[in-house]
Design a protein around this motif. Sequence first.
Motif, mmCIF file in Angstrom:
data_model
loop_
_atom_site.group_PDB
_atom_site.id
_atom_site.type_symbol
_atom_site.label_atom_id
_atom_site.label_comp_id
_atom_site.label_asym_id
_atom_site.label_seq_id
_atom_site.Cartn_x
_atom_site.Cartn_y
_atom_site.Cartn_z
ATOM 1 N N MET A 1 0.848 -1.190 0.000
ATOM 2 C CA MET A 1 0.000 0.000 0.000
ATOM 3 C C MET A 1 0.883 1.239 0.000
ATOM 4 N N ASP A 2 0.507 2.223 -0.792
ATOM 5 C CA ASP A 2 1.292 3.444 -0.906
ATOM 6 C C ASP A 2 1.468 4.113 0.459
ATOM 7 N N GLY A 3 2.699 4.516 0.747
ATOM 8 C CA GLY A 3 2.976 5.234 1.975
ATOM 9 C C GLY A 3 3.319 4.375 3.163
ATOM 10 N N LEU A 4 3.219 3.043 3.024
ATOM 11 C CA LEU A 4 3.554 2.156 4.131
ATOM 12 C C LEU A 4 4.903 1.490 3.869
ATOM 13 N N PRO A 5 5.711 1.283 4.925
ATOM 14 C CA PRO A 5 7.017 0.649 4.739
ATOM 15 C C PRO A 5 6.880 -0.835 4.422
ATOM 16 N N GLN A 6 7.885 -1.381 3.759
ATOM 17 C CA GLN A 6 7.876 -2.802 3.423
ATOM 18 C C GLN A 6 8.186 -3.658 4.643
ATOM 19 N N GLN A 7 9.010 -3.145 5.547
ATOM 20 C CA GLN A 7 9.395 -3.899 6.735
ATOM 21 C C GLN A 7 8.976 -3.138 7.987
ATOM 22 N N LEU A 8 8.318 -3.842 8.895
ATOM 23 C CA LEU A 8 7.845 -3.243 10.143
ATOM 24 C C LEU A 8 8.439 -3.987 11.334
#
Length: 206
Positions: free
Chosen positions: A97-104
């Motif tokens: 999703m746009d604006g969310l990081p790939q790694q949390l």
Amino acid sequence: MAHKLDFPATTRNTDPILAVLQQHLPNGNVLEVASGSGQHVVHFAAHLPDNQFWPSDPDPTHVQSIAAWEAEADVSNIHSPVLLDTTDPNWIAGKTMDGLPQQLAVILCINMIHIAPIEAAKGLFAGAAKRLPKNSLLMLYGPFLQTGQKDAPSNLDFDQNLKRRNPAWGVRPLPLVKDMAANAGFEFDQIIEMPANNFCVLLRRK
């Protein structure tokens, strides 16, 4: 500044929540779901410089407020707020999703699940389970009812008040929250008592 919201309750609980984060938060990307006004995230970012914070909210007015608080804050570890609804099928499915990081490293959700339909909580757990690595932390904060124990009268009254405002809202029983989280792949870690009969609930990705 235009669009900047200021919620007194948020101001009151910011430091107690920060104390829990300082004890339990690992370094890395922190996604805050339902960031509200933005007061929390700018305060957390200022005191937790080793973390990158990613605020979000389903309300465009709140997203504008978060951006306004961020613009005034002297911090560099907050990213631009994004619109995020945990009932969004893309979120639930774990899609990019746009604006969310790939790694949390952590997902943080403060005062959401009692003022949203239960589907929002289910969606939160489902999407979080697809984005958090094993043993990562999902932290909830807010009021909860503790079935089998004496609940604070203020929480019982608050529950009834919420249901009068919207029958889909309500203070969620902790056993229900644990069950929903377990069904999505989370283990209960611990519950921390907070001021004003609130709690921090720590869940770990199995």
